[in-house]
Write a protein that holds these residues in place. Structure first.
Motif, PDB file in Angstrom:
ATOM      1  N   PRO A   1       0.804  -1.242   0.000  1.00  0.00           N
ATOM      2  CA  PRO A   1       0.000   0.000   0.000  1.00  0.00           C
ATOM      3  C   PRO A   1       0.828   1.279   0.000  1.00  0.00           C
ATOM      4  O   PRO A   1       0.352   2.330  -0.464  1.00  0.00           O
ATOM      5  CB  PRO A   1      -0.833  -0.123   1.281  1.00  0.00           C
ATOM      6  CG  PRO A   1      -0.893  -1.581   1.557  1.00  0.00           C
ATOM      7  CD  PRO A   1       0.430  -2.123   1.110  1.00  0.00           C
ATOM      8  N   ILE A   2       2.056   1.233   0.521  1.00  0.00           N
ATOM      9  CA  ILE A   2       2.861   2.451   0.562  1.00  0.00           C
ATOM     10  C   ILE A   2       3.943   2.453  -0.515  1.00  0.00           C
ATOM     11  O   ILE A   2       4.819   3.310  -0.527  1.00  0.00           O
ATOM     12  CB  ILE A   2       3.490   2.655   1.944  1.00  0.00           C
ATOM     13  CG1 ILE A   2       4.382   1.467   2.318  1.00  0.00           C
ATOM     14  CG2 ILE A   2       2.417   2.864   3.004  1.00  0.00           C
ATOM     15  CD1 ILE A   2       5.132   1.677   3.619  1.00  0.00           C
ATOM     16  N   ARG A   3       3.903   1.452  -1.400  1.00  0.00           N
ATOM     17  CA  ARG A   3       4.763   1.418  -2.580  1.00  0.00           C
ATOM     18  C   ARG A   3       6.250   1.464  -2.230  1.00  0.00           C
ATOM     19  O   ARG A   3       7.014   2.255  -2.786  1.00  0.00           O
ATOM     20  CB  ARG A   3       4.408   2.571  -3.534  1.00  0.00           C
ATOM     21  CG  ARG A   3       2.968   2.526  -4.010  1.00  0.00           C
ATOM     22  CD  ARG A   3       2.641   3.755  -4.839  1.00  0.00           C
ATOM     23  NE  ARG A   3       1.258   3.749  -5.242  1.00  0.00           N
ATOM     24  CZ  ARG A   3       0.803   3.189  -6.363  1.00  0.00           C
ATOM     25  NH1 ARG A   3       1.655   2.602  -7.189  1.00  0.00           N
ATOM     26  NH2 ARG A   3      -0.481   3.227  -6.664  1.00  0.00           N
ATOM     27  N   LEU A   4       6.646   0.616  -1.288  1.00  0.00           N
ATOM     28  CA  LEU A   4       8.053   0.488  -0.948  1.00  0.00           C
ATOM     29  C   LEU A   4       8.494  -0.943  -1.186  1.00  0.00           C
ATOM     30  O   LEU A   4       7.724  -1.881  -1.006  1.00  0.00           O
ATOM     31  CB  LEU A   4       8.295   0.855   0.526  1.00  0.00           C
ATOM     32  CG  LEU A   4       8.407   2.334   0.863  1.00  0.00           C
ATOM     33  CD1 LEU A   4       8.625   2.504   2.356  1.00  0.00           C
ATOM     34  CD2 LEU A   4       9.545   2.994   0.107  1.00  0.00           C
ATOM     35  N   HIS A   5       9.733  -1.114  -1.582  1.00  0.00           N
ATOM     36  CA  HIS A   5      10.282  -2.436  -1.813  1.00  0.00           C
ATOM     37  C   HIS A   5      11.053  -2.882  -0.582  1.00  0.00           C
ATOM     38  O   HIS A   5      11.862  -2.134  -0.029  1.00  0.00           O
ATOM     39  CB  HIS A   5      11.205  -2.437  -3.031  1.00  0.00           C
ATOM     40  CG  HIS A   5      10.497  -2.100  -4.311  1.00  0.00           C
ATOM     41  ND1 HIS A   5       9.596  -2.953  -4.899  1.00  0.00           N
ATOM     42  CD2 HIS A   5      10.551  -0.983  -5.094  1.00  0.00           C
ATOM     43  CE1 HIS A   5       9.120  -2.398  -6.017  1.00  0.00           C
ATOM     44  NE2 HIS A   5       9.691  -1.202  -6.145  1.00  0.00           N
ATOM     45  N   SER A   6      10.826  -4.123  -0.146  1.00  0.00           N
ATOM     46  CA  SER A   6      11.459  -4.611   1.077  1.00  0.00           C
ATOM     47  C   SER A   6      12.982  -4.653   0.968  1.00  0.00           C
ATOM     48  O   SER A   6      13.680  -4.504   1.963  1.00  0.00           O
ATOM     49  CB  SER A   6      10.921  -6.005   1.427  1.00  0.00           C
ATOM     50  OG  SER A   6      11.137  -6.907   0.358  1.00  0.00           O
ATOM     51  N   GLU A   7      13.500  -4.849  -0.247  1.00  0.00           N
ATOM     52  CA  GLU A   7      14.959  -4.924  -0.373  1.00  0.00           C
ATOM     53  C   GLU A   7      15.630  -3.565  -0.200  1.00  0.00           C
ATOM     54  O   GLU A   7      16.853  -3.472  -0.104  1.00  0.00           O
ATOM     55  CB  GLU A   7      15.353  -5.524  -1.720  1.00  0.00           C
ATOM     56  CG  GLU A   7      14.990  -4.683  -2.925  1.00  0.00           C
ATOM     57  CD  GLU A   7      13.636  -5.080  -3.503  1.00  0.00           C
ATOM     58  OE1 GLU A   7      13.365  -4.722  -4.659  1.00  0.00           O
ATOM     59  OE2 GLU A   7      12.862  -5.743  -2.799  1.00  0.00           O
TER      60      GLU A   7
END
Length: 399
Positions: A101-107
């Protein structure tokens, strides 16, 4: 939450047992296992949702210590792993879906700190802090502090603290200390108001009167050669005070004078790594081995602490006994660590790497009994991964 073995009790067989016996069985599990069971069947969910079960489960979970490791492979999903001394395996905790939902990539994230059900991550690309609640499965961005957006290299583990509560709520306070115009300042974020507050720490004027109460919060600002600068405050972040402990002389054997070395001194036969947290300092001594100067072997560990909110010196507490050192002695080329204290138990983790092979250790010291212990950890399967944060936490609870 998931465990890496992906195992669960036989739901049909358990459902045939009396509910009281099922509750006792569930209470013997750790929280990630209980949360996973809640999804197995409606009858399991009803037992776990019962308020008497929730109270008993949370009472037991509040004292359970966890070690969390965040590892990632570039351009692939990153994973948070958790281990507790009440279990014998690492639990795999995926967060990738939560971040959509917040458009962030975990890496792109780095694990900062955790307390209770709340975990904080920092993004190096957008320079934001992300709060993830692993039980309510919610995520939110924390507004920039008064110092502005910060990259992952700006956060120092010993200089920040996450405090959750009140009990039964999902609220938290995140605080960190920094020098601003040569003055120590404490910055506190409250999830209730969604705002930051900055308070300058006052120099101690109570000279010569030591306070015995050391239950406050200590945030490291500077770790120098001979003197450290810490900020001490209450749990409500009130009246922060500057503490300047000095390392005047060595403890343990010989009471010899020594200087505080931060990190490693590669040109010396004996190297010292200093690990800080919660008003304590762990000194790891090593000896060089090999002609290339890269190989080191751990030879001793000392624990030091600040006494009260007006401590003038680092005070020697204890030295790890030989039987503990035999269990953790490692050959390494690179080492890092983290340190935390709760209810008189000082927990430390050391992470080493030698020629691409990672090793993670967990040791603890009960300051009330002077008892050292070593917690054996199974392989966290770090081969081919980058370490993106490590830290201790406790207080995982059911909502």
């Amino acid at each position: 939450m998931e465990d890496h073995q992906n195992s669960a009790p036989n739901a049909i067989g358990l459902c045939l047992l009396p509910s009281e016996l099922m509750q006792n069985i569930f209470l013997s599990l750790v929280l990630p296992e209980i949360i996973r069971l809640k999804l197995v069947s409606k009858s399991f969910s009803d037992i776990i949702s019962d308020q008497s079960f929730v109270r008993e489960c949370n009472s037991r979970s509040s004292s359970t210590a966890w070690l969390f490791v965040y590892k990632k492979r570039w351009l692939r999903d990153a994973v948070l792993h958790g281990f507790t001394d009440r279990s014998d395996r690492w639990f795999r905790i995926p967060i990738t879906e939560l971040l959509k939902p917040i458009r962030l990539h975990s890496e792109d994230l780095y694990f900062l700190t955790a307390s209770g059900n709340v975990f904080l991550f920092a993004s190096n690309t957008v320079r934001e802090v992300i709060a993830v609640n692993l039980v309510t499965m919610t995520v939110k961005k924390i507004p920039p502090s008064p110092l502005g957006p910060r990259g992952t290299s700006s956060w120092r583990r010993s200089g920040m603290k996450l405090v959750t509560g009140p009990p039964g709520s999902s609220h938290f306070r995140f605080m960190f200390a920094e020098f601003v115009e040569n003055r120590p300042v404490v910055f506190v974020y409250s999830s209730i108001t969604d705002t930051w507050k900055a308070t300058e720490a006052a120099e101690d004027t109570n000279r010569g009167q030591e306070e015995e109460d050391d239950k406050g919060i200590f945030l490291n600002v500077i770790n120098g050669r001979r003197e450290s600068v810490l900020v001490a405050c209450t749990g409500a972040c009130e009246s922060p005070v500057v503490v300047r402990p000095r390392l005047e002389r060595g403890g343990g054997e010989g009471e010899r004078d020594r200087e505080m070395r931060v990190g490693f001194s590669w040109g010396n036969v004996i190297d010292r790594l200093h690990v800080y947290g919660d008003g304590y300092m762990m000194i790891v001594e090593s000896e060089g081995g090999g002609r290339d100067g890269r190989k080191r072997v751990m030879k001793g560990i000392e624990m030091w602490g600040v006494k009260g909110r007006t401590g003038r010196e680092w005070q020697f507490i204890s030295k790890a006994p030989g039987e503990v050192m035999k269990k953790i002695e490692r050959v390494y080329g690179v080492m890092m660590g983290c340190l935390g204290q709760r209810n008189g138990v000082i927990r430390a983790s050391l992470v080493t790497n030698w020629e691409g092979v990672w090793d993670i250790m967990w040791i603890s010291l009960d300051s009330n009994t002077n008892l050292w212990s070593w917690i054996p950890l199974p392989d966290c399967k770090m081969k081919g991964c980058n370490l993106a944060g490590i830290g201790f936490s406790s207080g995982l609870t059911l909502p």
